[in-house]
Design a protein around this motif. Structure first.
Motif, PDB file in Angstrom:
ATOM      1  N   TRP A  28       0.819  -1.211   0.000  1.00 48.42           N
ATOM      2  CA  TRP A  28       0.000   0.000   0.000  1.00 48.42           C
ATOM      3  C   TRP A  28       0.850   1.256   0.000  1.00 48.42           C
ATOM      4  N   HIS A  29       2.093   1.124   0.429  1.00 48.10           N
ATOM      5  CA  HIS A  29       2.973   2.299   0.471  1.00 48.10           C
ATOM      6  C   HIS A  29       3.921   2.256  -0.708  1.00 48.10           C
ATOM      7  N   ARG A  30       3.954   3.343  -1.468  1.00 46.56           N
ATOM      8  CA  ARG A  30       4.873   3.446  -2.594  1.00 46.56           C
ATOM      9  C   ARG A  30       6.094   4.267  -2.203  1.00 46.56           C
ATOM     10  N   PRO A  31       7.257   3.914  -2.733  1.00 46.53           N
ATOM     11  CA  PRO A  31       8.444   4.735  -2.458  1.00 46.53           C
ATOM     12  C   PRO A  31       8.194   6.182  -2.874  1.00 46.53           C
ATOM     13  N   PRO A  32       8.803   7.124  -2.164  1.00 44.54           N
ATOM     14  CA  PRO A  32       8.530   8.536  -2.474  1.00 44.54           C
ATOM     15  C   PRO A  32       8.978   8.912  -3.879  1.00 44.54           C
ATOM     16  N   ALA A  41      13.428  15.595 -13.351  1.00 42.65           N
ATOM     17  CA  ALA A  41      13.856  14.478 -14.197  1.00 42.65           C
ATOM     18  C   ALA A  41      13.373  14.674 -15.625  1.00 42.65           C
ATOM     19  N   LEU A  42      12.143  15.143 -15.769  1.00 42.17           N
ATOM     20  CA  LEU A  42      11.596  15.375 -17.109  1.00 42.17           C
ATOM     21  C   LEU A  42      12.431  16.421 -17.858  1.00 42.17           C
ATOM     22  N   ASP A  43      12.855  17.461 -17.150  1.00 39.79           N
ATOM     23  CA  ASP A  43      13.661  18.509 -17.778  1.00 39.79           C
ATOM     24  C   ASP A  43      15.025  17.986 -18.227  1.00 39.79           C
ATOM     25  N   PRO A 401       4.816   2.498 -12.754  1.00 33.12           N
ATOM     26  CA  PRO A 401       5.000   3.930 -12.517  1.00 33.12           C
ATOM     27  C   PRO A 401       5.613   4.575 -13.765  1.00 33.12           C
ATOM     28  N   SER A 402       5.365   5.839 -13.958  1.00 31.25           N
ATOM     29  CA  SER A 402       5.925   6.527 -15.113  1.00 31.25           C
ATOM     30  C   SER A 402       7.441   6.636 -14.980  1.00 31.25           C
ATOM     31  N   MET A 407      12.392   7.690 -11.780  1.00 31.99           N
ATOM     32  CA  MET A 407      13.614   8.463 -11.597  1.00 31.99           C
ATOM     33  C   MET A 407      13.563   9.272 -10.304  1.00 31.99           C
ATOM     34  N   ALA A 408      12.396   9.824 -10.007  1.00 31.17           N
ATOM     35  CA  ALA A 408      12.242  10.595  -8.768  1.00 31.17           C
ATOM     36  C   ALA A 408      12.401   9.699  -7.547  1.00 31.17           C
ATOM     37  N   ALA A 409      11.889   8.460  -7.621  1.00 31.98           N
ATOM     38  CA  ALA A 409      12.043   7.523  -6.512  1.00 31.98           C
ATOM     39  C   ALA A 409      13.513   7.196  -6.289  1.00 31.98           C
ATOM     40  N   ALA A 410      14.280   7.079  -7.382  1.00 33.55           N
ATOM     41  CA  ALA A 410      15.713   6.819  -7.253  1.00 33.55           C
ATOM     42  C   ALA A 410      16.413   7.992  -6.570  1.00 33.55           C
ATOM     43  N   ARG A 411      16.016   9.210  -6.905  1.00 31.60           N
ATOM     44  CA  ARG A 411      16.631  10.385  -6.291  1.00 31.60           C
ATOM     45  C   ARG A 411      16.278  10.482  -4.807  1.00 31.60           C
TER      46      ARG A 411
END
Length: 419
Positions: A28-32, A41-43, A401-402, A407-411
Motif C-alpha cells: 500500500w505504500h509506494r516509495p517517495p 527528471a523530465l527537464d 510507474p511513469s 527516476m524521482a524515486a531513485a533520487r
C-alpha cells in the motif's frame, strides 16, 4: 438452502477473501516520488526523446482505443442479441447440434470472429511500431507470431470450454461450484505451465555465455536469496529493439531471462539494475500473489455469471433459455468483457504498487540509484515511452510507474542513503 442461495453466499465469501488477500499481499505504500523531482527528471531527459515517445504513443492511441471499442461492440452484439447464439448453433449444425461441437467449436468461433474484427487494429499497431523503428520484424514474422498466438489460445480455449460444459452436464444444479474450482485450478496451472511450455514457442532461449555479466547476475540472485537455475538470453532482437529482462518460472524452473538487445545496448550496471527489479518480484512472490488473486477472481467470476444468468432480460436479449447452454457462451463473453473494462483501473493501480515495490527492491539490492536512473532513461528512450503520460491514461491503464516517477524515486532513495 437452494443452489442459488449457496452461490450467493459463496460469491460474498470469495469477494471478501479476495479483498483480504489483496490487502495483505499488495503493497500500500509506494516509495517517495516527489513531483518536484519528477519535473526535474523530465527537464533532464532529451527533448527529442520525450517528443518522439509522446508522438509514438499518440500514433498508437487511435488503434488501441479503437480496437478496445470495436472489441466491446462485437462482444455486446454477439452476447446481447441473438447473433451469438445463432453463430454457435450454425457451427454445431453440421455435427447434428452435438453439445460438444457447440461448446468447443461454437465457442472458438465466437472468439475468432471477435479476433478477426479487431485484427485491423493489431495490424495498425504493428505498422506504427515498425514506422517508428521499434519493430525489427516484417509482416511475415508478425503473421507467424499471430498464428502461433491463435493456435495456443485455441488449445487452451478448447480445453477450458470442454471442461466447463462437461461440468455443466454432469452437475446441472451445482455446476457453478465445480466451475469456480476448475477456473481457479486452470489459472494456477497456466501460471506454472505457460513460462515453461509457451515462451519457447515465441522466442529462442540460449544459456548466457560464462563471463562477468553472468557471474554478476548469479551473484545478485544469491545475495538476494532467490535461487535461480540459469541465466538465459532471449532472441528478442528478431522482433523488436526494445530492451527488457525478467525472472521466469517457479522453484527448480526459475531462471533469469535477459533480452539480447539489453545486453547489446546497456552497460553491466544497468543490466544488473533491471534484473534486480525482476528479482524483487520473485523475492516478494509477486507471481504467486498474482496467481492467488487471479484464481480467486476467476472463481468469483464463474459464480457471478451463474447468478447473472437468471436475469431474464439478459436471456431474452441473447435468445437463450439458460446461461448454462453452449449457445449462451457469447453472453458470458459480453459480461466478462464489460467487467474487464470496468476493473481495468483497479488492476492497473495494483500493478503500479507492485512494480514500485520491485523498484525499491532493486535500489536496495544494488545500492546504485545512478545506474537505476540511467536505466530508466534508456528504457524510456529505446522503448519509446511517454515519460510523463496524460493523467487519465495513466490512471486507467498504466501497469508501471511513469519514467519520471521511477527516476524521482531513485533520487529520493539516494538522498535517504546519503548519496
Amino acid at each position: 438452502m437452494t443452489p442459488r442461495a449457496w452461490a450467493g453466499l459463496t460469491l460474498v465469501a470469495l469477494v471478501l477473501l479476495l479483498v483480504v488477500v489483496t490487502a495483505l499481499l499488495v503493497p500500500w505504500h509506494r516509495p517517495p516520488a516527489p513531483r518536484a523531482d519528477q519535473l526535474a527528471a523530465l527537464d533532464e531527459l532529451r527533448p527529442a526523446d520525450v517528443a518522439r515517445g509522446r508522438a509514438f504513443k499518440s500514433a498508437l492511441r487511435p488503434g488501441s482505443y479503437g480496437g478496445m471499442a470495436v472489441g466491446l461492440l462485437v462482444a455486446l452484439l454477439l452476447g446481447l442479441t441473438p447473433l451469438g447464439a445463432k453463430l454457435v448453433g450454425l457451427v454445431g449444425r453440421p455435427f447434428g447440434d452435438n453439445w460438444i461441437a457447440q461448446a468447443v467449436l461454437g465457442g472458438l468461433a465466437v472468439v475468432l470472429v471477435a479476433d478477426l474484427l479487431t485484427l485491423p487494429f493489431a495490424a495498425w499497431r504493428h505498422s506504427v511500431v515498425a514506422r517508428y523503428g521499434l519493430a525489427t520484424q516484417g509482416w511475415g514474422g508478425w503473421t507467424i507470431d499471430l498464428l502461433k498466438s491463435y493456435a495456443v489460445s485455441a488449445v487452451i480455449g478448447a480445453v477450458a470450454l470442454l471442461g466447463f460444459y462437461t461440468v455443466i452436464r454432469l452437475a446441472p444444479r451445482w455446476w457453478w461450484a465445480f466451475g469456480a474450482a476448475g477456473a481457479a485450478v486452470l489459472v494456477t496451472l497456466l501460471s506454472f505451465v505457460l513460462p515453461v511450455l509457451v515462451e519457447p514457442i515465441f522466442n529462442r532461449f540460449t544459456p548466457m555465455e560464462p563471463g562477468p555479466t553472468r557471474t554478476e547476475l548469479m551473484a545478485l540472485a544469491e545475495r538476494d536469496d532467490v535461487p535461480v537455475r540459469d541465466v538465459l538470453v532471449a532472441d528478442a532482437s528478431r522482433r523488436t529493439r526494445a530492451v527488457n529482462a525478467y525472472v521466469s518460472g517457479f522453484g527448480p524452473t526459475r531462471r533469469i531471462v535477459v533480452y539480447d538487445t539489453l545486453l547489446r545496448d546497456a552497460p553491466p550496471a544497468e543490466v544488473a539494475s533491471v534484473v534486480a527489479h525482476e528479482l524483487g518480484h520473485a523475492k516478494d512472490r509477486d507471481v504467486l500473489a498474482g496467481t492467488l488473486t487471479g484464481a480467486l477472481g476467476a472463481a468469483a467470476a464463474v459464480v457471478a455469471l451463474y447468478l447473472l444468468g437468471s436475469w431474464s432480460a439478459l436471456l431474452r436479449a441473447a435468445n437463450v433459455d439458460s446461461v448454462a447452454e453452449p449457445r449462451a457462451f457469447p453472453l458470458l463473453i459480453a459480461l466478462v468483457t464489460v467487467a474487464g473494462l470496468v476493473a481495468a483501473p483497479a488492476q492497473a493501480w495494483v500493478s503500479r504498487q507492485v512494480e514500485a515495490r520491485a523498484d525499491a527492491h532493486a535500489l536496495a539490492l544494488t545500492g546504485d540509484p545512478a545506474a537505476f536512473e540511467a536505466m530508466q532513461r534508456r528504457l524510456s528512450s529505446v522503448n519509446l515511452a511517454d515519460p510523463d503520460p496524460p493523467r487519465w491514461e495513466y490512471l486507467y491503464s498504466a501497469s508501471h510507474p511513469s519514467t519520471v516517477e521511477r527516476m524521482a524515486a531513485a533520487r529520493a532513495y539516494a538522498r535517504g542513503a546519503g548519496g
